[in-house]
Design a protein around this motif. Structure first.
Motif, PDB file in Angstrom:
ATOM      1  N   GLN A 197       0.824  -1.207   0.000  1.00 49.52           N
ATOM      2  CA  GLN A 197       0.000   0.000   0.000  1.00 49.52           C
ATOM      3  C   GLN A 197       0.859   1.258   0.000  1.00 49.52           C
ATOM      4  O   GLN A 197       0.537   2.249  -0.672  1.00 49.52           O
ATOM      5  CB  GLN A 197      -0.945  -0.001   1.200  1.00 49.52           C
ATOM      6  N   LEU A 201       0.959   4.096  -2.931  1.00 50.90           N
ATOM      7  CA  LEU A 201       0.767   5.509  -2.596  1.00 50.90           C
ATOM      8  C   LEU A 201       1.928   6.351  -3.111  1.00 50.90           C
ATOM      9  O   LEU A 201       1.725   7.480  -3.588  1.00 50.90           O
ATOM     10  CB  LEU A 201       0.631   5.649  -1.082  1.00 50.90           C
ATOM     11  N   ARG A 226      -6.883  14.577  -0.836  1.00 51.64           N
ATOM     12  CA  ARG A 226      -7.300  13.187  -0.646  1.00 51.64           C
ATOM     13  C   ARG A 226      -6.098  12.270  -0.452  1.00 51.64           C
ATOM     14  O   ARG A 226      -6.136  11.334   0.362  1.00 51.64           O
ATOM     15  CB  ARG A 226      -8.121  12.727  -1.850  1.00 51.64           C
ATOM     16  N   SER A 229      -4.837  12.634   3.114  1.00 45.67           N
ATOM     17  CA  SER A 229      -5.687  11.948   4.095  1.00 45.67           C
ATOM     18  C   SER A 229      -5.440  10.444   4.079  1.00 45.67           C
ATOM     19  O   SER A 229      -5.388   9.794   5.136  1.00 45.67           O
ATOM     20  CB  SER A 229      -7.149  12.249   3.796  1.00 45.67           C
ATOM     21  N   ARG A 230      -5.252   9.854   2.890  1.00 45.54           N
ATOM     22  CA  ARG A 230      -4.907   8.429   2.814  1.00 45.54           C
ATOM     23  C   ARG A 230      -3.544   8.163   3.436  1.00 45.54           C
ATOM     24  O   ARG A 230      -3.346   7.138   4.118  1.00 45.54           O
ATOM     25  CB  ARG A 230      -4.911   7.978   1.366  1.00 45.54           C
ATOM     26  N   ALA A 233      -3.878   8.138   7.267  1.00 48.54           N
ATOM     27  CA  ALA A 233      -4.510   6.907   7.763  1.00 48.54           C
ATOM     28  C   ALA A 233      -3.556   5.720   7.676  1.00 48.54           C
ATOM     29  O   ALA A 233      -3.455   4.916   8.615  1.00 48.54           O
ATOM     30  CB  ALA A 233      -5.786   6.633   6.965  1.00 48.54           C
ATOM     31  N   LEU A 234      -2.842   5.596   6.560  1.00 51.28           N
ATOM     32  CA  LEU A 234      -1.896   4.483   6.409  1.00 51.28           C
ATOM     33  C   LEU A 234      -0.729   4.609   7.378  1.00 51.28           C
ATOM     34  O   LEU A 234      -0.270   3.610   7.952  1.00 51.28           O
ATOM     35  CB  LEU A 234      -1.388   4.432   4.971  1.00 51.28           C
TER      36      LEU A 234
END
Length: 444
Positions: A197, A201, A226, A229-230, A233-234
């Motif tokens: 992931q 990214l 966006r 924000s990802r 969280a990751l």
């Protein structure tokens, strides 16, 4: 599989069995009992049956359906530990060592690891299926059960071969008990999932940020928002896995609690020792019953000898367990340290990406500030020019009044008024420019 289900699941009520039986006949009124009520559905919801994938130490897997209370009794776990595995709730990554099991909640991998089996929540997720396949592959290729399983009948042969096995323990990377190998596969799956992931990214982030630096638009800013924000969280998920592994490495008691095979072997040796002791006492009682009873009680020498032997054996077992526990803690610590390095590398990637995003935001803010400053300078020039033009307006307003003066009788008066007003305006304008340059308000 049916035998295992019958052994694990509680017995069915008679009403449910009769309803499912094709030979069952309705009552005289012609209505089935509980007509209109889903009895089987109520029973299933009440017991909380869930589908689990069971993988044993030999690599054999099967799907079983077990309710919550049966699983609690089977693995000796409290209800709060099973809630960590509930897919309906979102819990952070956790690795808990209990008396007979290890509760693992690492991203998609939610399982219970015991000394003999792995119970994994049945899911259609590809990472769960990959975990099962990889665990089966490692168990079938390495043959872990030959050394670490204590069910062998010939104890003397196992003790004699233990020194030979320990000699190759440091050479073979697969020389680990079953629970550690299952935990290793779970850690590897979680770290691989998070690292993939993070890589995705990174592939998406760098071109987008480069495009944003070249063209600042609302669409690009929304896409970067966006993305950030990802990333946050990751990063939080990776940080939680890293903190969990670090906490396990710092606590020797938790690592010793996770050594399930050794605890099971000690428990079985303890039970076998008690049974042999009970057999010795029973045979001693039979011999004393056949002998003539003496009126004088015999001195309790046998009891003193038995007590001293038991104390010496307990001390020897405690010393041996302490030494072996220290060695096994080192093995588990080395295992955790390897995946700690992997997850820390993933966290460093995300941290570098976050710093790159922050640098891009700073660069964009600098660009916007520069454009804002240019606009302010242009506005200042326009204001100065407007002031100079206003001088012509003042002169025109004065000479446009309806009164007679001798200046109107001269033919070149209008020309001189324009020349003097223009020169005065230019002098005032360039005076303002010199002032702006002197005060460094504008690069000229």
């Amino acid at each position: 599989m049916s035998d295992l289900k019958e052994r694990l699941l509680p017995p069915k009520p008679a009403s449910a069995v009769n309803l499912r039986d094709p030979s069952y006949r309705p009552s005289a009124s012609g209505r089935l009992p509980f007509q209109g009520v889903d009895v089987l559905g109520l029973k299933k919801r009440g017991q909380g049956l869930r589908s689990w994938i069971r993988v044993d130490a030999l690599g054999n897997s099967q799907v079983i359906e077990v309710d919550k209370f049966t699983m609690m009794r089977r693995c000796d776990l409290p209800a709060r530990d099973l809630r960590l595995l509930d897919p309906l709730f979102v819990y952070p990554s956790t690795i808990l060592g209990r008396e007979k099991a290890i509760v693992v909640n690492l991203e998609q991998i939610r399982c219970i690891i015991t000394a003999d089996e792995v119970l994994l929540l049945n899911s259609l997720d590809s990472y769960v299926l990959q975990y099962v396949v990889e665990l089966q592959r490692r168990l079938t290729t390495a043959g872990v059960g030959e050394v670490w399983h204590p069910e062998g009948t010939d104890l003397s042969r196992r003790r004699g071969s233990r020194s030979f096995d320990n000699m190759f323990a440091s050479m073979s990377p697969d020389y680990l008990p079953f629970e550690f190998r299952a935990l290793e596969v779970a850690l590897e799956a979680a770290c691989t999932f998070l690292d993939s992931q993070a890589a995705e990214l990174e592939i998406e982030a760098y071109p987008l940020l480069d495009e944003l630096t070249s063209k600042i638009s609302t669409l690009n800013l929304e896409r970067v928002r966006r993305l950030k924000s990802r990333l946050v969280a990751l990063t939080r998920r990776v940080q939680k896995v890293r903190d969990e592994i670090e906490q396990l490495m710092d606590d020797d008691g938790d690592m010793a609690e996770m050594y399930l095979t050794e605890k099971k072997r000690r428990m079985e040796s303890f039970f076998s020792g008690d049974q042999s002791l009970l057999g010795y006492r029973s045979t001693d009682g039979l011999q004393s019953a056949s002998a003539p009873v003496s009126p004088i009680p015999s001195p309790p020498e046998n009891r003193k000898l038995e007590k001293s032997l038991s104390i010496a054996r307990s001390r020897h077992d405690s010393m041996r367990s302490t030494e072996s526990g220290t060695e096994k803690i080192e093995e588990l610590e080395m295992l955790l340290e390897a995946y700690f390095v992997v997850i820390d590398s993933t966290l460093n990637k995300l941290t570098s990406l976050k710093e790159y995003i922050d640098d891009t935001e700073d660069f964009i803010n600098i660009q916007l500030d520069n454009v804002r400053n240019q606009l302010i300078q242009f506005e200042l020039l326009l204001t100065t020019a407007t002031f100079v033009v206003a001088i012509f307006g003042v002169v025109a307003g004065i000479f446009g009044m309806n009164f007679a003066i001798p200046l109107f009788d001269h033919e070149g008066a209008f020309k001189w008024v324009l020349i003097i007003t223009g020169v005065t305006g230019f002098v005032i304008f360039f005076s303002f420019l010199w002032f702006y340059k002197y005060r460094r308000l504008m690069p000229l």
